[in-house]
Every structure is written in C-alpha cells, then in structure tokens.
Design a protein around this motif. Structure first.
Motif, PDB file in Angstrom:
ATOM      1  N   THR A  14     -14.163  -7.281 -10.130  1.00  0.00           N
ATOM      2  CA  THR A  14     -14.204  -6.854 -11.530  1.00  0.00           C
ATOM      3  C   THR A  14     -12.815  -6.536 -12.085  1.00  0.00           C
ATOM      4  N   GLN A  15     -11.793  -6.607 -11.251  1.00  0.00           N
ATOM      5  CA  GLN A  15     -10.441  -6.241 -11.652  1.00  0.00           C
ATOM      6  C   GLN A  15      -9.611  -7.486 -11.990  1.00  0.00           C
ATOM      7  N   ASN A  16      -8.504  -7.267 -12.695  1.00  0.00           N
ATOM      8  CA  ASN A  16      -7.566  -8.348 -12.970  1.00  0.00           C
ATOM      9  C   ASN A  16      -6.730  -8.569 -11.712  1.00  0.00           C
ATOM     10  N   LEU A  17      -6.903  -9.705 -11.079  1.00  0.00           N
ATOM     11  CA  LEU A  17      -6.238  -9.989  -9.802  1.00  0.00           C
ATOM     12  C   LEU A  17      -4.907 -10.717  -9.970  1.00  0.00           C
ATOM     13  N   ASP A  18      -4.491 -10.948 -11.207  1.00  0.00           N
ATOM     14  CA  ASP A  18      -3.250 -11.689 -11.430  1.00  0.00           C
ATOM     15  C   ASP A  18      -2.017 -10.924 -10.971  1.00  0.00           C
ATOM     16  N   ASN A  19      -2.052  -9.591 -11.028  1.00  0.00           N
ATOM     17  CA  ASN A  19      -0.929  -8.777 -10.562  1.00  0.00           C
ATOM     18  C   ASN A  19      -1.422  -7.898  -9.413  1.00  0.00           C
ATOM     19  N   ASP A  20      -1.647  -8.539  -8.277  1.00  0.00           N
ATOM     20  CA  ASP A  20      -2.253  -7.807  -7.163  1.00  0.00           C
ATOM     21  C   ASP A  20      -1.335  -6.745  -6.569  1.00  0.00           C
ATOM     22  N   GLU A  21      -0.026  -6.899  -6.708  1.00  0.00           N
ATOM     23  CA  GLU A  21       0.893  -5.893  -6.172  1.00  0.00           C
ATOM     24  C   GLU A  21       0.682  -4.555  -6.868  1.00  0.00           C
ATOM     25  N   ALA A  22       0.583  -4.573  -8.186  1.00  0.00           N
ATOM     26  CA  ALA A  22       0.343  -3.342  -8.945  1.00  0.00           C
ATOM     27  C   ALA A  22      -1.049  -2.792  -8.650  1.00  0.00           C
ATOM     28  N   LEU A  23      -2.021  -3.673  -8.514  1.00  0.00           N
ATOM     29  CA  LEU A  23      -3.388  -3.250  -8.217  1.00  0.00           C
ATOM     30  C   LEU A  23      -3.474  -2.556  -6.867  1.00  0.00           C
ATOM     31  N   VAL A  24      -2.816  -3.120  -5.865  1.00  0.00           N
ATOM     32  CA  VAL A  24      -2.808  -2.517  -4.523  1.00  0.00           C
ATOM     33  C   VAL A  24      -2.164  -1.127  -4.573  1.00  0.00           C
ATOM     34  N   LYS A  25      -1.060  -0.989  -5.285  1.00  0.00           N
ATOM     35  CA  LYS A  25      -0.409   0.321  -5.409  1.00  0.00           C
ATOM     36  C   LYS A  25      -1.321   1.336  -6.082  1.00  0.00           C
ATOM     37  N   THR A  26      -2.016   0.905  -7.129  1.00  0.00           N
ATOM     38  CA  THR A  26      -2.940   1.791  -7.832  1.00  0.00           C
ATOM     39  C   THR A  26      -4.074   2.235  -6.912  1.00  0.00           C
ATOM     40  N   ILE A  27      -4.614   1.311  -6.155  1.00  0.00           N
ATOM     41  CA  ILE A  27      -5.703   1.637  -5.231  1.00  0.00           C
ATOM     42  C   ILE A  27      -5.232   2.631  -4.181  1.00  0.00           C
ATOM     43  N   LEU A  28      -4.064   2.391  -3.591  1.00  0.00           N
ATOM     44  CA  LEU A  28      -3.540   3.312  -2.573  1.00  0.00           C
ATOM     45  C   LEU A  28      -3.323   4.715  -3.145  1.00  0.00           C
ATOM     46  N   THR A  29      -2.790   4.792  -4.356  1.00  0.00           N
ATOM     47  CA  THR A  29      -2.580   6.092  -4.999  1.00  0.00           C
ATOM     48  C   THR A  29      -3.911   6.813  -5.195  1.00  0.00           C
ATOM     49  N   THR A  30      -4.918   6.085  -5.648  1.00  0.00           N
ATOM     50  CA  THR A  30      -6.248   6.666  -5.849  1.00  0.00           C
ATOM     51  C   THR A  30      -6.838   7.150  -4.535  1.00  0.00           C
ATOM     52  N   LEU A  31      -6.730   6.331  -3.492  1.00  0.00           N
ATOM     53  CA  LEU A  31      -7.288   6.704  -2.191  1.00  0.00           C
ATOM     54  C   LEU A  31      -6.592   7.929  -1.604  1.00  0.00           C
ATOM     55  N   LYS A  32      -5.272   7.996  -1.749  1.00  0.00           N
ATOM     56  CA  LYS A  32      -4.537   9.159  -1.245  1.00  0.00           C
ATOM     57  C   LYS A  32      -4.967  10.435  -1.969  1.00  0.00           C
ATOM     58  N   ALA A  33      -5.241  10.331  -3.264  1.00  0.00           N
ATOM     59  CA  ALA A  33      -5.707  11.497  -4.014  1.00  0.00           C
ATOM     60  C   ALA A  33      -7.098  11.923  -3.538  1.00  0.00           C
TER      61      ALA A  33
END
Length: 130
Positions: free
Chosen positions: A53-72
């Motif tokens: 369901t996400q925009n996969l065109d910029n996966d580097e930014a998406l991965v960083k966002t996911i990691l930040t969310t998971l760490k929180a």
C-alpha cells in the motif's frame, strides 16, 4: 528487536507464539501500529502486505521511516517481527512485484542489522542465524 524469517506457511507465527505463551502479546497482522499497545510483546507480521500500500519508488526513505517507527514502538515493549522470505532468486515479471521484492530485501537487511536475534523458520523448526 527479534526477527523471524521463513517462507510462506512455514510455521513462523506458531513458532513465535509458542515462545511467547506466558506473556501478554499483541499481534499486528499486515500493518505497523502508530502507537504501542499495552502488552509485554508486540508481534508484527506480514509487513509485506502493508508495504504493497506504500509508494515503493523511494524505498531508501521508506526503510528509514519504518526503522524509526519500529524503534519508537520498541521503547515500550519487546518487539518481535515475522517476515516472509519472498526472493529466493526469482525475479517477478511485473514491475510492482519487483519493487516489492526489492524493498522487502532492503528492509529485511536493515531489520537484521538492528535485531538482537534473527531466526530462520523452516517448517516449524527454528535456526538461530544471529
């Protein structure tokens, strides 16, 4: 953070839930919660369903966002993540399927690097790889 990986229908969820039998577990299936629920352990599975369901065109930014969310999320309870191995060298024909496979690969690499432990599940049998 503890990560469990294996093929589809290889017993990953049963394996993890058996490990956590005596704890208060919250299961997030196919999404990443915005807030940490009240529990001892938060289990997140099927992240790839949410990734679709996400925009996969910029996966580097998406991965960083996911990691930040998971760490929180991990600040308030132990985090167990169950992911499905979808690569195995097979390159999908459809562009969107290739983007999903590539994004999952990059996300899984980042998760494995951050994880305290990584277990590969093969038909219900766990193999500790980290």
């Amino acid at each position: 953070m503890h990560v469990f990986i294996g093929g589809a229908y290889n017993g990953k969820t049963d394996y993890v839930m058996t490990l956590l039998a005596d704890q208060k577990v919250e299961l997030a299936d196919g999404y990443i919660p915005n807030e940490t629920p009240e529990c001892d352990v938060l289990v997140i599975k099927n992240i790839e369903k949410w990734l679709v369901t996400q925009n996969l065109d910029n996966d580097e930014a998406l991965v960083k966002t996911i990691l930040t969310t998971l760490k929180a999320l991990e600040e308030n309870c132990t985090l167990y993540i169950i992911v499905t191995d979808m690569g195995r060298g097979v390159v999908p024909i459809e562009k969107q399927a290739r983007l999903l496979r590539d994004t999952c690969g990059r996300l899984y690499q980042a998760l494995f690097a951050e994880a305290e432990s990584v277990v590969r599940i093969w038909y219900g049998i766990g193999e500790h790889i980290k």
